[in-house]
Design a protein around this motif. Structure first.
Motif, PDB file in Angstrom:
ATOM      1  N   GLN A 198       6.850 -18.559  39.737  1.00 41.93           N
ATOM      2  CA  GLN A 198       5.505 -19.776  40.381  1.00 41.93           C
ATOM      3  C   GLN A 198       5.654 -21.041  39.407  1.00 41.93           C
ATOM      4  OE1 GLN A 198       2.076 -17.390  40.461  1.00 41.93           O
ATOM      5  NE2 GLN A 198       3.358 -16.019  42.230  1.00 41.93           N
ATOM      6  N   LEU A 199       5.628 -20.791  37.885  1.00 41.13           N
ATOM      7  CA  LEU A 199       5.241 -22.129  37.497  1.00 41.13           C
ATOM      8  C   LEU A 199       6.718 -23.209  38.071  1.00 41.13           C
ATOM      9  CD1 LEU A 199       4.024 -23.902  35.834  1.00 41.13           C
ATOM     10  CD2 LEU A 199       4.816 -22.775  33.446  1.00 41.13           C
ATOM     11  N   SER A 200       8.145 -22.882  37.784  1.00 45.54           N
ATOM     12  CA  SER A 200       9.265 -23.226  37.647  1.00 45.54           C
ATOM     13  C   SER A 200       8.815 -23.815  39.165  1.00 45.54           C
ATOM     14  CB  SER A 200      10.277 -22.419  38.020  1.00 45.54           C
ATOM     15  OG  SER A 200      10.680 -21.761  36.565  1.00 45.54           O
ATOM     16  N   SER A 201       8.571 -23.532  40.393  1.00 41.45           N
ATOM     17  CA  SER A 201       9.060 -24.067  41.811  1.00 41.45           C
ATOM     18  C   SER A 201       8.146 -24.959  41.809  1.00 41.45           C
ATOM     19  CB  SER A 201       8.296 -22.173  42.392  1.00 41.45           C
ATOM     20  OG  SER A 201       9.585 -21.903  42.867  1.00 41.45           O
ATOM     21  N   ILE A 202       7.113 -24.576  41.326  1.00 45.70           N
ATOM     22  CA  ILE A 202       5.918 -25.693  40.997  1.00 45.70           C
ATOM     23  C   ILE A 202       6.811 -26.891  40.301  1.00 45.70           C
ATOM     24  CG2 ILE A 202       3.414 -26.758  40.451  1.00 45.70           C
ATOM     25  CD1 ILE A 202       2.787 -24.173  40.545  1.00 45.70           C
ATOM     26  N   ILE A 203       7.435 -27.117  39.288  1.00 46.25           N
ATOM     27  CA  ILE A 203       7.494 -28.107  38.178  1.00 46.25           C
ATOM     28  C   ILE A 203       9.091 -28.817  38.795  1.00 46.25           C
ATOM     29  CG2 ILE A 203       9.042 -28.564  36.277  1.00 46.25           C
ATOM     30  CD1 ILE A 203       7.385 -26.198  34.770  1.00 46.25           C
ATOM     31  N   CYS A 241      11.233 -37.809  41.878  1.00 43.18           N
ATOM     32  CA  CYS A 241      12.488 -38.386  42.783  1.00 43.18           C
ATOM     33  C   CYS A 241      12.847 -39.386  44.300  1.00 43.18           C
ATOM     34  CB  CYS A 241      13.925 -37.558  42.613  1.00 43.18           C
ATOM     35  SG  CYS A 241      14.184 -36.535  41.027  1.00 43.18           S
ATOM     36  N   ALA A 242      11.667 -38.065  45.097  1.00 43.99           N
ATOM     37  CA  ALA A 242      11.771 -38.897  46.193  1.00 43.99           C
ATOM     38  C   ALA A 242      11.188 -40.182  45.951  1.00 43.99           C
ATOM     39  CB  ALA A 242      11.145 -37.939  47.087  1.00 43.99           C
ATOM     40  N   VAL A 243       9.830 -40.113  45.239  1.00 39.58           N
ATOM     41  CA  VAL A 243       9.428 -41.381  45.341  1.00 39.58           C
ATOM     42  C   VAL A 243       9.870 -42.454  44.602  1.00 39.58           C
ATOM     43  CG1 VAL A 243       7.737 -42.383  44.092  1.00 39.58           C
ATOM     44  CG2 VAL A 243       7.359 -40.462  45.776  1.00 39.58           C
ATOM     45  N   THR A 299       9.257 -28.792  42.414  1.00 42.14           N
ATOM     46  CA  THR A 299       8.595 -29.712  43.593  1.00 42.14           C
ATOM     47  C   THR A 299       8.137 -30.670  43.117  1.00 42.14           C
ATOM     48  OG1 THR A 299       8.125 -27.554  44.426  1.00 42.14           O
ATOM     49  CG2 THR A 299       6.843 -29.509  44.907  1.00 42.14           C
ATOM     50  N   ILE A 300       8.056 -30.910  42.174  1.00 40.51           N
ATOM     51  CA  ILE A 300       7.168 -32.203  41.425  1.00 40.51           C
ATOM     52  C   ILE A 300       8.349 -32.483  40.852  1.00 40.51           C
ATOM     53  CG2 ILE A 300       6.257 -33.000  39.305  1.00 40.51           C
ATOM     54  CD1 ILE A 300       4.126 -31.009  39.098  1.00 40.51           C
ATOM     55  N   ILE A 301       9.272 -32.176  40.565  1.00 47.33           N
ATOM     56  CA  ILE A 301      10.382 -33.140  39.751  1.00 47.33           C
ATOM     57  C   ILE A 301      11.187 -33.924  41.128  1.00 47.33           C
ATOM     58  CG2 ILE A 301      12.567 -33.508  38.992  1.00 47.33           C
ATOM     59  CD1 ILE A 301      11.744 -31.489  36.913  1.00 47.33           C
TER      60      ILE A 301
END
Length: 268
Positions: free
Chosen positions: A18-23, A31-33, A25-27
């Motif tokens: 779950q934590l890996s998915s959140i990290i 990158c998208a920004v 997603t943030i990365i």
């Protein structure tokens, strides 16, 4: 090696994924920004460059229009100055040399209608004969071949200038070859465009051009045609006065002869 990673992942608790998915997603969001900002900056740079190109094109267009308007202004100033001189000569009762004045106007017209340096026109004043059959070239600019003036004629019923005279209307033709009344000259030239301006019932002014002429040329030609009309009316008035003076002199001479004859009879 793959088995080792598989064993390690199997031993990880559920919160790790779950934590890996959140990290992750943030990365990906970061990158998208960055990609969005980069694309935006690129778009702004391209748009700025396009606006600069557009502004340069508008600047060049305005510069060209300004030069053209300045040239037209200078041209009209010369025309007004020359017209003032011609009108003063027209109103001068002591200036009766009409032929010289009209020749000066025709020469001035050939010069004043130039829009481009080196541009050449051929201007002529054609007068209708008493029978209304021909137009005779009585005044011409220097561009006419030697011997044309006072010898060249146009058929009023079969020429472009003749149509102008018959209909008493200005003609502006960009390519005379396509006109029904155009007649191939026995001395071909590179003049292709033509403006004809009627001078009341007297005749026609013609302007031959090697390039397409402008509406300003028509306006200048009409102005000079009206001044020539004034000189022709002045010539007619002078001839009328001369005839009246001759008649008055003849009548006075006859009266004097009669008086002298009567006096001799009384003496006798």
């Amino acid at each position: 090696m793959a088995d080792i990673f598989e064993v390690l992942l199997d031993k990880q608790p559920s919160w790790f994924f779950q934590l890996s998915s959140i990290i992750l997603t943030i990365i990906l969001g970061i990158c998208a920004v960055w990609v969005f900002k980069g694309a935006k900056r690129y778009y702004q740079a391209v748009d700025k460059e396009n606006r600069i190109v557009t502004l340069l094109e508008e600047k060049n267009t305005l510069y060209k229009d300004n030069n053209e308007n300045k040239a037209i202004t200078d041209q009209m100033c010369v025309v007004l100055e020359n017209s003032t001189t011609f009108i003063k000569a027209l109103n001068d009762s002591n200036n009766n040399d009409v032929a010289t004045q009209i020749q000066t106007i025709i020469e001035s017209l050939a010069t004043d209608i130039k829009n481009v340096v080196g541009e050449r026109h051929r201007c002529g004043y054609w007068v209708a004969d008493e029978n209304g059959q021909y137009l005779s070239l009585v005044n011409g600019s220097a561009a006419f071949p030697h011997g044309y003036v006072n010898s060249r004629t146009l058929d009023i019923n079969h020429s472009i200038a003749g149509r102008c005279y018959r209909k008493n209307e200005t003609l502006f033709i960009n390519d005379v070859v396509n006109d029904a009344d155009w007649v191939f000259s026995d001395s071909p030239s590179s003049y292709t465009s033509l403006i004809c301006v009627p001078v009341a019932h007297w005749g026609v002014i013609t302007i031959d051009g090697k390039q397409k002429m402008t509406h300003n040329t028509v306006l200048i030609s009409k102005l000079y045609a009206s001044i020539i009309e004034g000189f022709m009316n002045k010539l007619l008035l002078n001839l009328s006065h001369s005839q009246n003076d001759s008649q008055n002199e003849a009548a006075a001479g006859y009266a004097n002869d009669a008086d002298e004859g009567g006096g001799n009879d009384e003496h006798e």
